[in-house]
Design an enzyme around this catalytic site. Structure first.
Site, short mmCIF file in Angstrom:
data_model
loop_
_atom_site.label_atom_id
_atom_site.label_comp_id
_atom_site.label_asym_id
_atom_site.label_seq_id
_atom_site.Cartn_x
_atom_site.Cartn_y
_atom_site.Cartn_z
CG HIS A 82 -4.80 8.55 -56.96
ND1 HIS A 82 -5.42 9.11 -55.87
CD2 HIS A 82 -3.54 9.05 -56.97
CE1 HIS A 82 -4.57 9.88 -55.23
NE2 HIS A 82 -3.42 9.87 -55.88
CG ASP A 161 0.45 7.39 -46.59
OD1 ASP A 161 1.59 7.60 -47.03
OD2 ASP A 161 -0.52 8.13 -46.85
NE ARG A 168 7.44 10.90 -47.72
CZ ARG A 168 6.47 10.76 -48.65
NH1 ARG A 168 5.37 10.12 -48.36
NH2 ARG A 168 6.63 11.26 -49.84
CB SER A 183 2.85 7.89 -49.88
OG SER A 183 1.82 8.74 -49.48
CE LYS A 187 -2.43 8.35 -49.82
NZ LYS A 187 -1.50 9.28 -49.27
N1 URA Z 1 0.47 12.25 -52.36
C1 URA Z 1 0.49 11.25 -51.45
O1 URA Z 1 -0.55 10.70 -51.11
N2 URA Z 1 1.69 10.90 -50.93
C2 URA Z 1 2.85 11.47 -51.28
O2 URA Z 1 3.87 11.09 -50.78
C3 URA Z 1 2.80 12.51 -52.23
C4 URA Z 1 1.60 12.88 -52.76
#
Ligand code: URA
Length: 437
Positions: A82, A161, A168, A183, A187
């Site tokens: 990632h 999320d 957010r 976050s 994922k």
């Molecule tokens: N990318 C994400 O997936 N979440 C965040 O909080 C910031 C960047």
């Protein structure tokens, strides 16, 4: 349990228990806790932070808030990477076939680009015919046979999320280390791989602007991922300038192929380092041994062969990887000429990404269509000496009306000086977690 009590507890700087965090995330996902209470809690976290145990609990609560992918059939060989996002970041297109050609199993879900950063799904779809939706059975079979399949987000992964991130975004609580780490990781954990390598970008084109912030995020995510039973590593890398010389979807496919065919440079160096970490985690090889095998996979043409098989398996025109004229081409290729002589001391990656987006390579809003042919080919980069009148870059577009704005954004992204700037490292550091077999 009452939500208001948990907000107050966090506001006062106390640690929430796992049960309390599960209550908040579960209630919010089901719509039982309203946005205003969750926003107040997020702001309390922003100011008070979270302990490692709280962050682990939050990550796991979000991971299990929706569907999860089961990759246990691939045992220890399932591996994912990632990137926290950048400009010209085509590393997945290079790393995935390298790792697959050496026995790693990449069953990967990727995103689309938004704003000034690109997305792997858009890049792959610029190859004529390439399908980024597969049935679960075709997805699994392809990973088994070729070692790699990449699809767009599907199913209902981490709905908590999705909701919390959107909240957010409008309550000034995005840039909180535990909220970012949980976050991103929730994922990745939901996507199922046993081993995960993170490319944490820092610099002008990245979310984390400084190396110190990048390192802190990398350490937090590696620590949490390890606590959740995954093999983790993170590279902290430079995104103070675009990665490579091609920015834009089909253009980045071309540059990825060039690297798989042996082109040397920073892009190959970074991809080799990422691939070596992934292979080291999933095979248990030393990083030195993995690096040697990566070099061999590129130099022997094996990684490129895997790329061709992968593209063909997902319906793409594999011949386009040899004959680039089969990839989308821009009608207009406009040179940007240097107005002065001197050293390019800085090339703001975000500005270059915005210029590329204006040419048609990116979206202003989710759902906008993009032009796969649009983008920028750099002729010069940070550290180069340029004579007035030389070509700095080529702007590729099918919408010539965008050229003046794109050229203005591009030239505004350049800083000039009389002295050659100090070379910056490509990789600032590597963080590894404990192994989990
Ligand atoms: N990318 C994400 O997936 N979440 C965040 O909080 C910031 C960047």
């Amino acid at each position: 349990m009452r939500t208001v009590d948990l907000i107050e507890k966090k506001r006062n700087g106390l640690e929430l228990t796992k049960a309390e965090i599960d209550f908040l995330i579960g209630g919010y996902t089901r719509g039982e806790i309203p946005d205003y209470q969750m926003a107040a809690w997020a702001m309390a976290v922003y100011f008070r932070g979270m302990t490692r145990e709280e962050t682990v609990a939050l990550t796991q609560a979000m991971e299990h808030s929706g569907d999860t992918v089961d990759l246990s059939a691939f045992g220890r060989y399932s591996v994912d990477k990632h990137s926290t996002g950048g400009v010209g970041d085509k590393t997945t297109l290079i790393v995935a076939p390298i790792v697959a050609s050496l026995g790693g199993k990449l069953a990967k879900m990727s995103g689309r680009g938004l704003g000034h950063t690109g997305g792997t799904v858009d890049k792959l779809e610029s190859i004529p015919g390439f399908q980024t939706t597969l049935t679960p059975e075709a997805f699994r079979r392809q990973v088994e046979e070729i070692g790699v399949a990449v699809i767009g987000q599907s199913g209902d992964l981490t709905p908590a999320d999705k909701k919390l991130y959107a909240l957010r975004d409008v309550t000034a609580t995005v840039d909180s280390m535990p909220l970012i780490a949980s976050s991103i990781l929730s994922k990745k954990l939901a996507a199922g791989a046993k081993s995960i390598v993170l490319d944490v970008k820092c610099g002008s084109g990245a979310f984390m602007k400084t190396e110190a912030d990048g390192r802190a995020l990398a350490e937090t995510m590696v620590s949490i991922g390890s606590a959740c039973g995954r093999n983790m590593a993170a590279l902290i890398t430079n995104m103070d300038l675009p990665l490579g010389m091609y920015i834009g979807n089909a253009l980045e496919v071309m540059e990825a192929v060039d690297v798989l065919r042996g082109k040397p440079g920073a892009l190959r160096e970074l991809c080799s380092a990422l691939a070596a970490q992934m292979l080291s985690l999933c095979h248990g090889w030393t990083v030195a041994e993995a690096t040697e095998r990566v070099t061999e996979a590129i130099d022997s043409g094996r990684a490129m062969e895997t790329m061709e098989k992968w593209v063909a398996a997902q319906g793409g025109d594999a011949a386009a990887l040899t004959d680039f004229t089969r990839l989308p081409q821009a009608a207009e290729k406009h040179p940007v000429l240097a107005q002065r002589s001197g050293y390019l001391t800085h090339m703001d990656a975000e500005g270059v990404g915005i210029a590329s987006s204006i040419l048609g390579a990116g979206r202003r809003q989710k759902g906008d269509t993009i032009d796969p042919a649009a983008g920028i080919v750099l002729e010069k980069t940070t550290g180069d000496y340029v004579e007035a009148g030389e070509v700095l870059a080529w702007l590729h577009t099918n919408q010539p009306a965008t050229l003046p704005e794109a050229e203005a954004r591009f030239t505004a992204a350049l800083t000039w000086g009389e002295e050659k700037p100090e070379a910056q490292p490509l990789i600032y550091g590597i963080v590894r977690g404990g192994a989990h077999g």
